[in-house]
Design a protein around this motif. Structure first.
Motif, PDB file in Angstrom:
ATOM      1  N   GLY A   1     -49.328   3.715 -37.091  1.00 33.20           N
ATOM      2  CA  GLY A   1     -48.963   5.067 -37.444  1.00 33.20           C
ATOM      3  C   GLY A   1     -47.472   5.216 -37.623  1.00 33.20           C
TER       4      GLY A   1
ATOM      5  N   ILE B   1     -48.083  10.627 -41.472  1.00 35.43           N
ATOM      6  CA  ILE B   1     -49.382  11.292 -41.647  1.00 35.43           C
ATOM      7  C   ILE B   1     -50.350  10.447 -42.475  1.00 35.43           C
ATOM      8  CG2 ILE B   1     -50.552  13.330 -42.583  1.00 35.43           C
ATOM      9  CD1 ILE B   1     -48.963  13.855 -40.004  1.00 35.43           C
ATOM     10  N   GLU B   2     -49.901   9.953 -43.598  1.00 42.08           N
ATOM     11  CA  GLU B   2     -50.743   9.082 -44.417  1.00 42.08           C
ATOM     12  C   GLU B   2     -50.058   7.736 -44.581  1.00 42.08           C
ATOM     13  OE1 GLU B   2     -53.774   9.281 -45.280  1.00 42.08           O
ATOM     14  OE2 GLU B   2     -54.120  11.395 -44.890  1.00 42.08           O
TER      15      GLU B   2
ATOM     16  N   THR C   1     -52.024   7.035 -41.903  1.00 37.67           N
ATOM     17  CA  THR C   1     -52.510   7.030 -40.522  1.00 37.67           C
ATOM     18  C   THR C   1     -53.797   7.838 -40.359  1.00 37.67           C
ATOM     19  OG1 THR C   1     -50.243   6.803 -39.769  1.00 37.67           O
ATOM     20  CG2 THR C   1     -51.871   7.470 -38.131  1.00 37.67           C
ATOM     21  N   LEU C   2     -53.811   9.050 -40.856  1.00 31.36           N
ATOM     22  CA  LEU C   2     -54.971   9.924 -40.686  1.00 31.36           C
ATOM     23  C   LEU C   2     -56.201   9.353 -41.381  1.00 31.36           C
ATOM     24  CD1 LEU C   2     -56.041  12.576 -39.542  1.00 31.36           C
ATOM     25  CD2 LEU C   2     -55.296  13.687 -41.645  1.00 31.36           C
ATOM     26  N   THR C   3     -56.049   8.951 -42.616  1.00 30.74           N
ATOM     27  CA  THR C   3     -57.177   8.398 -43.368  1.00 30.74           C
ATOM     28  C   THR C   3     -57.692   7.118 -42.723  1.00 30.74           C
ATOM     29  OG1 THR C   3     -56.383   9.390 -45.417  1.00 30.74           O
ATOM     30  CG2 THR C   3     -57.898   7.529 -45.625  1.00 30.74           C
TER      31      THR C   3
END
Length: 105
Positions: free
Chosen positions: A53, A83-84, A86-88
């Motif tokens: 992340g 955020i991306e 990581t989230l996906t």
């Protein structure tokens, strides 16, 4: 503590989905997560995994230079995951692991 056989099967599912180049074994770490206690209480095997992340270049540099202890942990006020993707990636990992154990539709 993660169950070795269950961990191996889950990692196999991750490798199949993400590709081996995206899966890295981490050194064993001391953590105080409750997930292992829940697994023991329910008498079910558990697997605990991490996914990246942090910003890639500075993280790789810290690993390469032996400065892992300087990376902000998730309880640090300096921890700010990218955020991306990581989230996906986190959502995909949860779905892949669940399908590995619940069966594919």
């Amino acid at each position: 503590m993660s169950d070795p056989e269950t961990t191996e099967a889950t990692i196999g599912a991750f490798i199949e989905h993400f590709g081996a180049e995206r899966i890295h074994q981490m050194p064993q770490v001391n953590a105080s997560e409750d997930v292992g206690v829940f697994g023991e209480a329910l008498q079910v095997p558990t697997v605990f995994w991490f996914w990246g992340g942090l910003e890639t270049e500075s993280t790789i540099a810290a690993f390469t230079e032996g400065r892992m202890d300087q990376l902000p942990g998730n309880h640090s006020p300096y921890f700010a995951p990218v955020i991306e993707p990581t989230l996906t990636t986190g959502v995909e990992a949860l779905v892949v692991a669940a399908l590995a154990w619940l069966g594919k539709p």
